[in-house]
Design a protein around this motif. Structure first.
Motif, mmCIF file in Angstrom:
data_model
loop_
_atom_site.group_PDB
_atom_site.id
_atom_site.type_symbol
_atom_site.label_atom_id
_atom_site.label_comp_id
_atom_site.label_asym_id
_atom_site.label_seq_id
_atom_site.Cartn_x
_atom_site.Cartn_y
_atom_site.Cartn_z
ATOM 1 N N UNK A 1 40.431 41.853 45.045
ATOM 2 C CA UNK A 1 41.240 40.878 45.778
ATOM 3 C C UNK A 1 42.666 40.852 45.240
ATOM 4 N N UNK A 2 43.628 40.963 46.155
ATOM 5 C CA UNK A 2 45.035 40.738 45.843
ATOM 6 C C UNK A 2 45.447 39.440 46.520
ATOM 7 N N UNK A 3 46.454 38.760 45.940
ATOM 8 C CA UNK A 3 46.870 37.475 46.486
ATOM 9 C C UNK A 3 48.370 37.456 46.722
ATOM 10 N N UNK A 4 48.755 36.885 47.855
ATOM 11 C CA UNK A 4 50.161 36.644 48.160
ATOM 12 C C UNK A 4 50.296 35.180 48.559
ATOM 13 N N UNK A 5 51.347 34.517 48.053
ATOM 14 C CA UNK A 5 51.490 33.076 48.253
ATOM 15 C C UNK A 5 52.225 32.702 49.535
ATOM 16 N N UNK A 6 52.807 33.669 50.230
ATOM 17 C CA UNK A 6 53.482 33.362 51.494
ATOM 18 C C UNK A 6 53.434 34.583 52.405
ATOM 19 N N UNK A 7 53.880 34.400 53.632
ATOM 20 C CA UNK A 7 53.768 35.448 54.626
ATOM 21 C C UNK A 7 54.583 36.689 54.331
ATOM 22 N N UNK B 1 47.311 27.916 45.581
ATOM 23 C CA UNK B 1 46.980 28.783 44.446
ATOM 24 C C UNK B 1 45.578 28.508 43.905
ATOM 25 N N UNK B 2 45.195 27.244 43.892
ATOM 26 C CA UNK B 2 43.869 26.885 43.368
ATOM 27 C C UNK B 2 42.763 27.467 44.245
ATOM 28 N N UNK B 3 42.924 27.317 45.558
ATOM 29 C CA UNK B 3 41.930 27.872 46.491
ATOM 30 C C UNK B 3 41.892 29.390 46.383
ATOM 31 N N UNK B 4 43.066 29.996 46.297
ATOM 32 C CA UNK B 4 43.134 31.455 46.210
ATOM 33 C C UNK B 4 42.431 31.961 44.961
ATOM 34 N N UNK B 5 42.609 31.273 43.854
ATOM 35 C CA UNK B 5 41.954 31.695 42.618
ATOM 36 C C UNK B 5 40.436 31.556 42.719
ATOM 37 N N UNK B 6 39.995 30.441 43.298
ATOM 38 C CA UNK B 6 38.551 30.220 43.454
ATOM 39 C C UNK B 6 37.925 31.295 44.340
ATOM 40 N N UNK B 7 38.574 31.581 45.475
ATOM 41 C CA UNK B 7 38.057 32.589 46.400
ATOM 42 C C UNK B 7 38.083 33.970 45.748
ATOM 43 N N UNK B 8 39.162 34.283 45.046
ATOM 44 C CA UNK B 8 39.290 35.593 44.396
ATOM 45 C C UNK B 8 38.177 35.815 43.385
ATOM 46 N N UNK B 9 37.909 34.804 42.581
ATOM 47 C CA UNK B 9 36.858 34.913 41.569
ATOM 48 C C UNK B 9 35.482 35.064 42.225
ATOM 49 N N UNK B 10 35.252 34.306 43.293
ATOM 50 C CA UNK B 10 33.962 34.381 43.976
ATOM 51 C C UNK B 10 33.758 35.748 44.607
ATOM 52 N N UNK B 11 34.781 36.256 45.283
ATOM 53 C CA UNK B 11 34.656 37.553 45.938
ATOM 54 C C UNK B 11 34.566 38.690 44.928
ATOM 55 N N UNK B 12 35.260 38.550 43.804
ATOM 56 C CA UNK B 12 35.180 39.565 42.754
ATOM 57 C C UNK B 12 33.752 39.672 42.227
ATOM 58 N N UNK B 13 33.073 38.529 42.098
ATOM 59 C CA UNK B 13 31.680 38.535 41.646
ATOM 60 C C UNK B 13 30.763 39.186 42.673
ATOM 61 N N UNK B 14 31.216 39.240 43.934
ATOM 62 C CA UNK B 14 30.419 39.829 45.010
ATOM 63 C C UNK B 14 30.809 41.279 45.288
ATOM 64 N N UNK C 1 35.976 52.800 46.389
ATOM 65 C CA UNK C 1 34.569 52.446 46.331
ATOM 66 C C UNK C 1 34.382 50.943 46.444
ATOM 67 N N UNK C 2 35.391 50.186 46.046
ATOM 68 C CA UNK C 2 35.331 48.729 46.122
ATOM 69 C C UNK C 2 36.147 48.252 47.309
ATOM 70 N N UNK C 3 35.545 47.506 48.239
ATOM 71 C CA UNK C 3 36.310 46.990 49.379
ATOM 72 C C UNK C 3 37.476 46.133 48.896
ATOM 73 N N UNK C 4 38.636 46.365 49.471
ATOM 74 C CA UNK C 4 39.844 45.666 49.042
ATOM 75 C C UNK C 4 40.251 44.596 50.048
ATOM 76 N N UNK C 5 40.582 43.416 49.521
ATOM 77 C CA UNK C 5 40.968 42.286 50.361
ATOM 78 C C UNK C 5 42.323 41.761 49.912
ATOM 79 N N UNK C 6 43.166 41.451 50.872
ATOM 80 C CA UNK C 6 44.441 40.785 50.615
ATOM 81 C C UNK C 6 44.324 39.366 51.143
ATOM 82 N N UNK C 7 44.513 38.376 50.267
ATOM 83 C CA UNK C 7 44.461 36.976 50.675
ATOM 84 C C UNK C 7 45.868 36.412 50.701
ATOM 85 N N UNK C 8 46.313 35.994 51.881
ATOM 86 C CA UNK C 8 47.631 35.383 52.047
ATOM 87 C C UNK C 8 47.408 33.882 52.185
#
Length: 240
Positions: free
Chosen positions: A33-39, A16-29, A5-12
């Protein structure tokens, strides 16, 4: 892929700071969001949990985003069809062109506003949802040896499967629905309701080149998708 029911996003993304900011913003929307630090970690997560969309940074510490995108498009089945939004260096159009050529659905230059990222994500997901909702419409459209199956989201030429990204499939459908009409680049982008927020006409040119390579007998001398100099493109009703 499980129905969510919730659209799922993977951020590669290695920042880390940008990823956390984006994750929090998208979660509020309303996004998960899942995060991976490298390819490599991103590719591993992608195969464990298939997302609706991948946000892919171009500059990664192990393998670059272009190679990650290539590997995603080479994966089997539904994994290869995952939408990819690439983050590129600001002011470097070649990165954007190459990203689109290898299969990214959209791009966003850094630094970016979170609201613009959200708008682009929604546009990409809306395009996919709109096409899926057309099940009641004619599911298969044929032009000579070219066959477009809306439900399966596949294109075949003479029975052979054409290799198109999700965005390129939507562009081809939009052109085929308006066969015989000359369309400007803006009209083509509007037709898929994914108008890019920057005026970057070359993005459509790149996608059209990829579509031609997939469906034309000779992409350098196209018979199906024709360029109208100074205006845009037209999908030819009759190929012969």
């Amino acid at each position: 892929m499980a129905v969510m029911s919730t659209p799922q996003i993977l951020m590669i993304e290695d920042d880390a700071r940008l990823a956390q900011m984006v994750s929090e913003y998208l979660a509020q929307s309303g996004f998960g969001v899942r995060h991976a630090a490298d390819g490599q970690a991103g590719l591993a997560q992608l195969q464990e949990h298939v997302p609706d969309l991948v946000i892919l940074d171009l500059m990664l510490p192990d393998i670059d985003g272009l190679e990650v995108c290539r590997r995603i498009r080479a994966l089997p089945g539904a994994l290869a069809k995952v939408s990819v939004l690439m983050l590129t260096a600001k002011g470097d159009p070649m990165d954007r062109i190459i990203g689109l050529e290898i299969g990214a659905d959209d791009y966003l230059p850094k630094p970016f506003e979170p609201r613009e990222l959200l708008a682009r994500i929604r546009a990409v997901l809306r395009r996919r949802g709109d096409t899926a909702s057309e099940a009641s419409a004619a599911t298969v459209v044929r032009f000579g040896t070219l066959e477009i199956d809306r439900n399966a989201r596949t294109v075949t030429v003479g029975g052979a499967l054409a290799d198109l990204t999700s965005y390129q499939f939507d562009l081809l459908v939009a052109m085929a629905e308006r066969a015989g009409r000359v369309l400007t680049r803006d009209q083509i982008m509007e037709a898929v309701r994914g108008r890019e927020l920057e005026a970057f006409d070359r993005s459509i040119d790149v996608h059209m080149g990829r579509i031609r390579a997939a469906i034309e007998v000779d992409a350098k001398n196209p018979k199906r998708i024709l360029t109208v100099r100074g205006v845009g493109y037209v999908f030819a009703k009759q190929q012969d």
